[in-house]
Design a protein around this motif. Structure first.
Motif, short mmCIF file in Angstrom:
data_model
loop_
_atom_site.label_atom_id
_atom_site.label_comp_id
_atom_site.label_asym_id
_atom_site.label_seq_id
_atom_site.Cartn_x
_atom_site.Cartn_y
_atom_site.Cartn_z
N VAL A 126 -140.43 -16.69 -5.49
CA VAL A 126 -140.61 -16.72 -4.04
C VAL A 126 -139.66 -17.77 -3.46
CG1 VAL A 126 -142.25 -17.14 -2.16
CG2 VAL A 126 -143.02 -16.02 -4.26
N GLY A 174 -145.82 -19.97 3.69
CA GLY A 174 -147.07 -19.50 3.12
C GLY A 174 -148.13 -20.59 3.06
N GLU A 229 -151.06 -12.02 5.63
CA GLU A 229 -150.88 -12.33 4.20
C GLU A 229 -151.12 -11.09 3.34
OE1 GLU A 229 -149.92 -15.31 2.45
OE2 GLU A 229 -149.12 -15.48 4.47
N LEU A 230 -152.14 -10.31 3.69
CA LEU A 230 -152.40 -9.08 2.94
C LEU A 230 -151.25 -8.09 3.09
CD1 LEU A 230 -156.19 -8.59 3.75
CD2 LEU A 230 -155.20 -9.13 1.52
N ARG A 234 -148.11 -8.84 3.71
CA ARG A 234 -146.98 -9.36 2.93
C ARG A 234 -147.14 -9.03 1.45
NH1 ARG A 234 -143.47 -12.62 5.25
NH2 ARG A 234 -143.96 -13.47 7.28
N ALA A 235 -148.36 -9.20 0.94
CA ALA A 235 -148.62 -8.90 -0.47
C ALA A 235 -148.42 -7.41 -0.75
CB ALA A 235 -150.03 -9.34 -0.85
N PHE A 236 -148.89 -6.56 0.17
CA PHE A 236 -148.72 -5.11 0.02
C PHE A 236 -147.24 -4.73 -0.01
CE2 PHE A 236 -147.95 -1.06 2.19
CZ PHE A 236 -148.54 -0.20 1.28
N ALA A 261 -144.65 -6.65 -0.66
CA ALA A 261 -143.99 -7.21 -1.84
C ALA A 261 -144.26 -6.35 -3.06
CB ALA A 261 -144.47 -8.64 -2.08
N GLU A 262 -145.50 -5.90 -3.22
CA GLU A 262 -145.83 -5.04 -4.37
C GLU A 262 -145.14 -3.69 -4.26
OE1 GLU A 262 -147.62 -3.94 -8.02
OE2 GLU A 262 -147.15 -5.85 -7.07
N ARG A 281 -141.61 -4.14 -5.21
CA ARG A 281 -141.51 -4.31 -6.66
C ARG A 281 -141.55 -2.97 -7.37
NH1 ARG A 281 -144.21 -4.46 -11.10
NH2 ARG A 281 -146.25 -4.00 -10.26
#
Length: 117
Positions: free
Chosen positions: A11, A19, A89-90, A92-94, A96-97, A100
Motif C-alpha cells: 500500500v 487510511g 473503506e469497504l 476501497r477494499a472491494f 482493491a480486491e 487484484r
C-alpha cells in the motif's frame, strides 16, 4: 493521533496515512474541527517526503473528510459521518480486491449494479 507507515507494505505511503486518518475518524478518535499535524512535521516524524503527506491530505480533502487552507492547515471537516467513512473503506477494499482479480472499471461497475439489497 499516532501515525505509522510500513515501507514494506504494498500500500502506497500516502494511502497508509490517509487510511489511518479515515480509521481514526470512524472510531471517533478525532472529530470535526480538529487539526491534523502540519505536513512538514508529520513527514519528518514518519521519515517520508512532505509531498507524500500532502498527497494523503489532498486525497482526504477530495473525499470531503478534511479542509485544507493555506496558513490554517488540515482541519477535519464538519460534515464527517462514521457511517460514510466505513462505507468508503469497504468500497476501497472491494475495488482493491476486484483489481487484484484483474477486473476493470466496467466489470466492477456492472458487478455493483447487479447487487440488490
Amino acid at each position: 493521533m499516532l501515525f505509522t507507515v510500513d515501507d514494506a507494505s504494498p500500500v502506497a505511503l500516502a494511502e497508509q496515512i490517509a487510511g489511518q486518518v479515515r480509521g481514526a475518524l470512524a472510531r471517533g478518535e478525532i472529530a470535526a474541527g480538529e487539526r491534523l499535524p502540519p505536513a512538514r512535521d508529520l513527514a519528518a516524524a514518519l521519515g517520508v517526503n512532505m509531498h507524500t503527506v500532502l498527497r494523503a491530505y489532498a486525497t482526504l480533502r477530495d473525499e470531503g473528510l478534511i479542509d485544507l487552507r493555506r496558513g490554517r492547515g488540515a482541519v477535519v471537516s464538519g460534515q464527517v459521518s462514521a457511517e460514510r467513512i466505513r462505507l468508503t473503506e469497504l468500497a476501497r477494499a472491494f475495488v482493491a480486491e476486484a483489481r487484484r482479480l484483474g477486473l476493470g472499471d466496467d466489470d466492477i461497475t456492472a458487478m455493483l449494479k447487479e447487487v440488490r439489497p
